[in-house]
Design an enzyme around this catalytic site. Structure first.
Site, short mmCIF file in Angstrom:
data_model
loop_
_atom_site.label_atom_id
_atom_site.label_comp_id
_atom_site.label_asym_id
_atom_site.label_seq_id
_atom_site.Cartn_x
_atom_site.Cartn_y
_atom_site.Cartn_z
N GLN A 221 16.55 66.12 -41.89
CA GLN A 221 16.50 67.48 -41.35
C GLN A 221 17.58 68.36 -41.94
O GLN A 221 17.63 69.56 -41.68
CB GLN A 221 16.68 67.43 -39.83
CG GLN A 221 15.61 66.64 -39.11
CD GLN A 221 15.84 66.48 -37.62
OE1 GLN A 221 15.58 65.43 -37.07
NE2 GLN A 221 16.32 67.51 -36.93
N ARG A 368 16.15 67.03 -29.66
CA ARG A 368 15.65 68.33 -29.21
C ARG A 368 16.64 68.95 -28.22
O ARG A 368 16.30 69.33 -27.11
CB ARG A 368 14.29 68.16 -28.59
CG ARG A 368 13.32 69.09 -29.30
CD ARG A 368 11.93 68.96 -28.95
NE ARG A 368 11.26 70.20 -29.31
CZ ARG A 368 9.99 70.42 -29.06
NH1 ARG A 368 9.27 69.52 -28.47
NH2 ARG A 368 9.44 71.55 -29.41
N CYS A 369 17.87 69.05 -28.68
CA CYS A 369 18.95 69.40 -27.77
C CYS A 369 20.14 69.88 -28.58
O CYS A 369 20.36 69.40 -29.68
CB CYS A 369 19.33 68.13 -27.01
SG CYS A 369 20.99 68.05 -26.37
N GLU A 738 14.17 73.67 -28.45
CA GLU A 738 14.56 72.58 -27.57
C GLU A 738 14.44 72.93 -26.09
O GLU A 738 14.56 72.05 -25.24
CB GLU A 738 16.00 72.20 -27.86
CG GLU A 738 16.99 73.28 -27.47
CD GLU A 738 18.41 72.99 -27.91
OE1 GLU A 738 18.57 72.56 -29.05
OE2 GLU A 738 19.32 73.18 -27.11
#
Ligand code: CDP
Length: 788
Positions: A221, A368-369, A738
């Site tokens: 990513q 996702r945070c 997120e």
């Protein structure tokens, strides 16, 4: 007036995802689709035990297997100074073991073979003599005086404690508690979960022995940051390293860190002079790569008897696994956990955190945070609900009473964050209106009268995304800015190159829409490129919902830069001065004479064919964006559930989610992000858990043990939106990727606890499996529950 057909599909348009043409036709290129001439295959031998000293590794039988080209051990890696590597938290992690294994699934050795099946078969021929050591599987045990020391590789290390960190004002918080009428506490564990993207991790390392050029195709990513780390760790010249991140089948934070497999494959390619491919299988992904969460938390909220919040105390103990590898901006010890004050105007707070090594896989990734904001949001939203009940208040009322008011923004929290903008009352009101809160409470009263367990849960989360301003945010010293490069071709079509990397979020569409908004070129005429360090500008990558706040902002800025040059060209073409030119969605016209007009396409052509003397030809630019602040999306979620008292099965009856992520670029994509997040939040609340037995064996190493929600279990979601633009973002957008994963677990759990509160059940730790819920009901009944 532009007709519908001519309308520029910029911000606010639900443009269909451009990338889906190739992805849904099976024409994407994922890492395992790539085959290079002469490519070898790598498989990794992993430790079957959680804690053991290595007496010996004998790879002779494996080396003798036909088709095996090499067996790589820690000793070989050590000869090249690569047996250990740095983690994202300034710790070290073993690449291949040299002394002892510290978690089940740890990388012990690697086989390189002509064929992937031969490589896998050969693993069974490596003889490892393990001397078992007692495993430590909880952070509480890890901190006991007689616990075995896991990191005895670290000089002088005599215990398993990693860090102690405090934030906020202890004295002010103690004073607030002393003057409070009510103090409510909650102890809870946010369990270890896994991002589990559809595609596991993998790479192909291709080091050319003649040129020294290293091309590494990799599921990452953050390709640019990885390239720099490779240059620093392996000592390779950065210009000779090209990281290519092809189509990714999801990431969710799992594909941010450097895993040992990447390093070994690269070292093997360097040594063998041939490309080496490594693709994880599902169990390897689940047991050895970046877990998320695993925080034991205690929260105490002090209030006046009318529900006014006075102070918050939080302590937490983090289970970091065998190597401290938390993904976090360096200045912030426990990530952004200290946004635990959430949406509330809390006058005092004090947060204490400790971390411990255990014999478990490392990770602590931002699933996702934004770096631990999920755990923080969960704690405060659970605590607020329980406090409301202890005070006899409605959970919506206590929130309304304590929300930061709209006119308090920009708002500085007691732990030092400057919230950019918000209107929490509006999001709450809309959610309550959409769900029909008053009627829902009446329905609940009727259901309760019939003996049913019916619950309504709320969560009003605030999160912090878009890391971040260079003065505060960096990863291993690399400041967290991002870039965008835009080139307009003579025919008015464009290529936008971005530093962030899409893993399914739709950047190829939304980033083209930002250019469309700023320059009036339709999104289908803007090709968006990403994931190749040789061909995109530098940046720190995609995680923690930072793409839109940072690289999205850079895209708007570079478009504006290009527009300024285009304005000069338009003035030249229209034979007026630059000041007399106005611009509107792709058209430059003379002030007061709107029929004297040149389109962006006319201007682009002129940039190469008819530019004024002294002007540099071409129409392109590059911008890097260092955000002045983070963005703070928020929302309110309301969930209604019914719990079956005989089985503990709980079903979501209603779920309303109101999100505010500022200006929405593509509402359809935003809703898709929210749907995904609400589903992930449901999975975490209801079923997902990586756990360990007392020997440190990982339970949850496959998808029959690690349960993900399917379309069957996933509730139906009803979405709503409010729009509070970010004042500092060039297009007013905040991140959204997120939000729903961060915000929703508390809403689901609050709903189940609401259903069980009359029985006296005040907490069940996630995941709320039917067995756990049933046990809680039985325990409550056995202790005479029912009168709480
Ligand atoms: O960093 P990541 O892409 O995971 O998160 P994000 O920046 O929140 O964006 C997720 C997706 O939603 C991207 O395609 C964004 O461009 C889109 N988005 C949007 O359309 N409007 C917003 N206000 C925020 C995100």
């Amino acid at each position: 007036m532009a007709t519908e057909a001519e309308e520029i599909r910029g911000l606010g348009h639900s443009v269909k995802r451009k990338e889906d043409d190739r992805l849904i036709r099976g024409k994407g290129t994922f890492i395992d689709d790539i085959k290079l001439p002469g490519m070898l295959h790598m498989a990794i031998l992993r430790s079957p035990v959680a804690h053991a000293r290595i007496r010996s590794i004998d790879s002779s039988r494996a080396s003798a297997l036909p088709g095996v080209v090499a067996v790589v051990t820690g000793d070989l890696m050590a000869q090249h100074n690569l047996a250990w590597m740095p983690t994202l938290s300034y710790d070290t992690q073993a690449v291949l073991v040299t002394d002892k294994v510290r978690f089940q699934g740890q990388e012990v050795a690697a086989v390189i073979a002509e064929d992937p099946y031969v490589a896998k078969d050969a693993l069974e021929l490596i003889d490892v003599d393990y001397e078992p050591l007692p495993p430590v599987v909880t952070p509480q045990r890890a901190l006991e005086a007689d616990a075995p020391v896991i990191r005895d590789d670290k000089e002088g290390k005599t215990d398993n404690h990693i860090y102690h960190w405090e934030s906020g004002d202890k004295e002010a918080t103690d004073a607030a508690f002393a003057s409070a009428d009510v103090v409510v506490s909650l102890d809870t564990h946010y369990p270890r979960s896994h991002p589990s993207p559809l595609e596991t991790c993998g790479c192909i390392a291709d080091v050319n022995p003649a040129t020294g050029q290293a091309t590494i195709y990799m599921t990452t990513q953050a390709p640019h940051a990885i390239r720099t780390l490779f240059a620093l760790v392996a000592g390779l010249p950065e210009e000779n390293i090209r990281v290519i991140s092809p189509d990714l089948g999801g990431g969710f934070g799992n594909k941010v860190p450097v895993y040992p497999g990447y390093v070994v494959a690269t070292a093997a390619s360097l040594l063998l002079g041939r490309p080496v491919k490594w693709i994880e299988d599902r169990s390897e992904n689940l047991i050895s790569t970046g877990f998320a969460r695993d925080f034991y938390m205690r929260g105490e909220l002090a209030c006046a008897s009318d529900g006014t919040m006075k102070g918050l105390r939080v302590s937490l103990l983090a289970d970091e696994g065998a190597f401290h590898a938390d993904a976090q901006p360096t200045k912030f010890k426990v990530g952004l956990f200290h946004i635990v004050t959430g949406s509330y105007d809390l006058p005092a707070a004090h947060v204490v955190a400790d971390g411990a090594y255990t014999n478990k896989a490392p990770g602590g990734v931002a699933y996702r945070c934004s770096f631990r904001v999920t755990e923080a949001s969960y704690l405060i939203e659970r605590l607020v609900q329980n406090t409301a009940y202890e005070l006899g208040m409605d959970p919506a009322e206590i929130r309304r009473k304590n929300f930061i008011e709209k006119d308090q923004f920009p708002y500085t929290s007691v732990t030092g964050f400057v919230y950019d903008s918000g209107d929490y009352h509006a999001a709450l009101d809309l959610a309550l209106e959409k769900v029909g809160y008053a009627e829902l409470r009446e329905e609940q009263a009727r259901a309760r009268a019939e003996g049913k367990l019916y619950g309504i849960g709320l969560a009003s989360f605030t999160e912090v995304v878009g890391a971040g301003p260079h003065k505060d945010y960096d990863i291993l010293g690399l400041k967290m800015s991002d870039g965008a490069e835009l080139r307009i071709h003579p025919t008015g079509k464009a290529i936008l190159k971005i530093s962030v990397k899409t893993q399914g979020q739709g950047h190829e569409t939304t980033f083209a829409q930002i250019v469309a908004e700023e320059l009036g070129i339709q999104p289908e005429d803007v090709k968006v490129m990403h994931g190749d360090t040789d061909n995109t500008p530098y940046g720190l990558g995609t995680y923690a919902s930072r793409s839109t706040p940072v690289s999205g902002a850079a895209t708007a800025m570079v478009s504006r830069k290009v527009r300024e040059k285009a304005r000069k060209l338009a003035a030249h073409l229209l034979e007026v001065s630059e000041e007399d030119i106005e611009f509107e969605k792709g058209r430059f016209f003379v002030k007061g004479a709107p029929d004297k007009v040149k389109t962006i396409q006319d201007v682009a052509f002129a940039a190469y064919t008819n530019f004024p003397d002294g002007m540099e030809p071409g129409l392109e630019g590059v911008s890097y964006y260092d955000p002045p602040n983070m963005t703070f999306p928020f929302g309110t979620y309301v969930v209604a559930v019914e719990v079956d008292p005989d089985t503990g099965v709980w079903k979501v009856r209603r779920m309303v989610a109101v999100d505010d992520c500022g200006v929405r670029i593509n509402p359809m994509i935003v809703e898709g992000q929210i749907h995904g997040g609400l589903t992930e939040g449901y999975g975490i609340a209801a079923m997902e858990l990586i756990t360990f037995d007392e020997d440190g064996n990982c339970i949850g190493s496959n998808f029959t043990d690690y349960l993900l929600p399917t379309a069957w279990e996933t509730p139906k979601f009803d979405l709503g939106e409010t729009v509070t633009p970010s004042p500092h973002h060039p297009i007013g957008a905040k991140g959204v990727g997120e939000s729903a994963t961060v915000g929703s677990p508390a809403a689901y759990v609050n709903a189940v606890i609401d259903a069980l509160w009359p029985l006296g059940v005040k907490n069940i730790d996630m995941p709320l499996t039917s067995a756990k819920v049933w046990e809680a009901i039985q325990a409550a009944k056995a202790s005479g529950g029912g009168g709480s």
